[in-house]
Write an enzyme that holds these catalytic residues in place. Structure first.
Site, PDB file in Angstrom:
ATOM      1  N   CYS A   1      -5.803  -9.316   1.515  1.00  0.00           N
ATOM      2  CA  CYS A   1      -7.135  -8.750   2.097  1.00  0.00           C
ATOM      3  C   CYS A   1      -8.435  -9.389   2.482  1.00  0.00           C
ATOM      4  O   CYS A   1      -8.869  -9.301   3.454  1.00  0.00           O
ATOM      5  CB  CYS A   1      -7.472  -7.505   1.109  1.00  0.00           C
ATOM      6  SG  CYS A   1      -6.131  -6.213   0.928  1.00  0.00           S
TER       7      CYS A   1
ATOM      8  N   VAL B   1       0.817  -1.297   0.091  1.00  0.00           N
ATOM      9  CA  VAL B   1       0.024   0.009  -0.198  1.00  0.00           C
ATOM     10  C   VAL B   1       0.832   1.178   0.019  1.00  0.00           C
ATOM     11  O   VAL B   1       0.561   2.309  -0.725  1.00  0.00           O
ATOM     12  CB  VAL B   1      -0.773   0.173   1.177  1.00  0.00           C
ATOM     13  CG1 VAL B   1      -1.672   1.225   1.239  1.00  0.00           C
ATOM     14  CG2 VAL B   1      -1.839  -1.242   1.093  1.00  0.00           C
TER      15      VAL B   1
HETATM   16  C1  UDX Z   1      -8.450  -7.063  -3.127  1.00  0.00           C
HETATM   17  C2  UDX Z   1      -9.776  -5.813  -3.463  1.00  0.00           C
HETATM   18  O1  UDX Z   1     -10.282  -6.358  -4.999  1.00  0.00           O
HETATM   19  C3  UDX Z   1      -8.898  -4.597  -3.238  1.00  0.00           C
HETATM   20  O2  UDX Z   1     -10.026  -3.582  -3.666  1.00  0.00           O
HETATM   21  C4  UDX Z   1      -8.523  -4.257  -1.807  1.00  0.00           C
HETATM   22  O3  UDX Z   1      -8.024  -3.096  -1.472  1.00  0.00           O
HETATM   23  C5  UDX Z   1      -7.427  -5.432  -1.525  1.00  0.00           C
HETATM   24  O4  UDX Z   1      -8.098  -6.736  -1.815  1.00  0.00           O
HETATM   25  P1  UDX Z   1      -6.583  -8.322  -4.253  1.00  0.00           P
HETATM   26  O5  UDX Z   1      -6.437  -9.086  -2.860  1.00  0.00           O
HETATM   27  O6  UDX Z   1      -5.142  -7.706  -4.927  1.00  0.00           O
HETATM   28  O7  UDX Z   1      -7.558  -7.087  -4.073  1.00  0.00           O
HETATM   29  O8  UDX Z   1      -7.164  -9.222  -5.408  1.00  0.00           O
HETATM   30  P2  UDX Z   1      -8.456  -9.262  -6.086  1.00  0.00           P
HETATM   31  O9  UDX Z   1      -8.510  -9.259  -7.466  1.00  0.00           O
HETATM   32  O10 UDX Z   1      -9.767  -8.624  -5.486  1.00  0.00           O
HETATM   33  O11 UDX Z   1      -8.853 -11.123  -5.844  1.00  0.00           O
HETATM   34  C6  UDX Z   1      -9.150 -11.475  -4.589  1.00  0.00           C
HETATM   35  C7  UDX Z   1      -9.339 -13.001  -4.564  1.00  0.00           C
HETATM   36  O12 UDX Z   1     -10.617 -13.312  -5.026  1.00  0.00           O
HETATM   37  C8  UDX Z   1      -8.341 -13.823  -5.366  1.00  0.00           C
HETATM   38  O13 UDX Z   1      -8.235 -15.028  -4.873  1.00  0.00           O
HETATM   39  C9  UDX Z   1      -9.105 -14.095  -6.884  1.00  0.00           C
HETATM   40  O14 UDX Z   1      -8.856 -15.209  -7.418  1.00  0.00           O
HETATM   41  C10 UDX Z   1     -10.528 -14.282  -6.284  1.00  0.00           C
HETATM   42  N1  UDX Z   1     -11.651 -13.728  -7.308  1.00  0.00           N
HETATM   43  C11 UDX Z   1     -11.608 -12.613  -7.746  1.00  0.00           C
HETATM   44  C12 UDX Z   1     -12.356 -14.890  -7.526  1.00  0.00           C
HETATM   45  O15 UDX Z   1     -12.273 -16.062  -7.178  1.00  0.00           O
HETATM   46  N2  UDX Z   1     -13.394 -14.531  -8.764  1.00  0.00           N
HETATM   47  C13 UDX Z   1     -13.728 -13.374  -9.065  1.00  0.00           C
HETATM   48  O16 UDX Z   1     -14.536 -13.110  -9.856  1.00  0.00           O
HETATM   49  C14 UDX Z   1     -12.861 -12.389  -8.461  1.00  0.00           C
END
Ligand code: UDX
Length: 433
Positions: free
Chosen positions: A263, A11
């Site tokens: 997160c 961050v």
């Molecule tokens: C997340 C939030 O999106 C972001 O706004 C916050 O500030 C930090 O946390 P991030 O952890 O980088 O971001 O990843 P993100 O793209 O949100 O994916 C999180 C998890 O969800 C991953 O394991 C991803 O594979 C999963 N995911 C995401 C799914 O399984 N299906 C989806 O449709 C979207």
């Protein structure tokens, strides 16, 4: 403006670099001497597309600097962002705020002129109130404002998310800091970013509520995928059909393995724990956490079925082990549950990840890193596509595997089932019959 980012993790570093690129003078501070030394040489501790170019550019134009000296850096700056970690407490589910309060105590000794102290770290509701209590002990009230300005950056997309955010949320309880913050974000507002100003507590909660909602959306489609598998329905049709309803929206409706990362798992736990503290039961989020924790076991069960329950000595190849594509982050990746469980059952595991070897699998029996996709897949019994990297989206499996019987478990639905079946591949995916 003169900014100081305390904590150069994900961050702090991304936000600091992007703020400097917008024309501010930014000092990024960290206790870790080595990290700062490397950053000064332009060496980036995380994998984030586009970040190293921006660091180099802004060091060169002298808007970005790095330091271990918190005191000096804070004294020189008007706006201080607290960007330290708020991990889950050991053995509990609430957020560990030791680092945040530690920084607040340090800041308290160095307020030489009016400063805005901002939490960018994800912090539970009322943390800003606690920081204010620490600061007021040795400073008069007109010398500082405590503001909440959560980040919504996705790993792998962080720079774009910073420059083109869906919204900027600023929670402040006084006009002076609201005005200065709006000015700080004016270049993004000019490009169309929506800017909302709320109370400090509301901003703190917006962050948790957003992450918990997205985690719920993913878990919702993952559970529906289970039903689709039993009823011979393609879950992708369900996602499209639901997503076109503008009240629902199509994003974050991709079925797959358990969600992971730095997160969602941490923040869903922390928000339920905060609510418990205020005698409020967030039962939906609690069941999301449980469902997601069960998901890796469910996917493992499918792997055993695919192998007819004969796992011992089977060669299993993992394509991708990070929690999602375009990051080297292994935190709470479902591979951390699946690979050890399969190794315990006697499988012979090779994994390939575009971001290289992972120390997390060191010491597990028969788990090795393959240097290329072809080495990973050679003569394998089962390919598990675990992460949705572009590198895995158009592979010629027949050529790569050189086995008569090819089995693929595509946990990200990257391929078209009928095309795979036409090639005589035993193809399994998520929620597609
Ligand atoms: C997340 C939030 O999106 C972001 O706004 C916050 O500030 C930090 O946390 P991030 O952890 O980088 O971001 O990843 P993100 O793209 O949100 O994916 C999180 C998890 O969800 C991953 O394991 C991803 O594979 C999963 N995911 C995401 C799914 O399984 N299906 C989806 O449709 C979207």
């Amino acid at each position: 403006m003169k900014l100081c980012m305390i904590g150069t993790g994900y961050v702090g570093l991304v936000s600091g670099v992007c703020f400097s690129d917008l024309g501010n003078e930014v000092i990024c501070v960290d206790k870790d001497i080595n990290k700062i030394k490397n950053l000064k040489d332009g060496k980036i501790p995380i994998y984030e597309p586009g970040l190293d170019e921006l660091v180099k550019k802004n060091i060169k134009n002298k808007r970005l600097s790095f330091s271990n000296d918190l005191k000096k850096s804070v004294r020189k700056s008007n706006i201080i962002f607290i960007c330290v970690g708020t991990p889950t407490k050991r053995g509990g589910s609430s957020a560990d705020l030791n680092q945040v309060f530690g920084v607040a105590k340090e800041l308290s000794k160095n307020i030489n002129k009016y400063k805005i102290i901002i939490t960018k770290s994800t912090v539970p509701v009322t943390t800003g109130d606690e920081i204010e209590k620490i600061l007021i002990k040795s400073n008069s009230r007109n010398k500082f404002s405590v503001v909440s300005n959560p980040e919504f950056l996705r790993e792998g997309e962080a720079i774009r998310d910073f420059i083109y955010p869906d919204r900027v949320v600023v929670g402040s309880n006084d006009e002076k800091s609201s005005r200065i913050l709006k000015n700080l974000y004016s270049p993004l507002i000019a490009k169309g970013a929506k800017y909302i100003n709320t109370s400090r507590r509301a901003a703190e909660l917006i962050k948790y509520a957003s992450n918990a909602f997205l985690a719920t959306k993913i878990t919702f489609i993952n559970e529906l995928a289970n039903l689709c598998e039993k009823t011979n329905i393609n879950v992708d049709d369900i996602s499209i059909g639901m997503g076109l309803d503008q009240r629902i929206g199509s994003r974050f409706l991709r079925a797959g393995p358990a969600y992971g990362g730095s997160c969602f798992p941490k923040d869903t736990k922390a928000i339920t724990s905060t609510a418990d503290k205020f005698s409020t039961n967030l039962s939906i989020i609690k069941s999301v956490i449980k469902s997601n924790e069960n998901r890796s076991q469910l996917m493992l069960k499918r792997v055993y079925q695919i192998l007819n329950n004969k796992v011992k000595n089977k060669k299993i190849s993992f394509l991708g082990v990070t929690f999602k594509a375009n990051t080297d982050d292994m935190r709470d990746s479902s591979s951390l549950i699946m690979i050890p469980a399969l190794s315990k059952k006697g499988a012979l595991i090779r994994y390939f990840d575009p971001t290289g070897y992972k120390k997390e699998f060191k010491g597990y029996k028969n788990v090795s890193f393959a240097r290329s996709i072809s080495r990973c897949l050679e003569k394998t019994d089962l390919v598990i596509i675990h992460t949705e990297w572009n590198d895995f989206k158009s592979l010629d499996f027949l050529k790569l595997i050189k086995n008569k019987k090819i089995k693929i478990y595509d946990m990200r639905n990257l391929y078209v089932p009928s095309k795979m079946t036409n090639k005589n591949v035993k193809y399994y995916s998520v929620g597609r019959g």
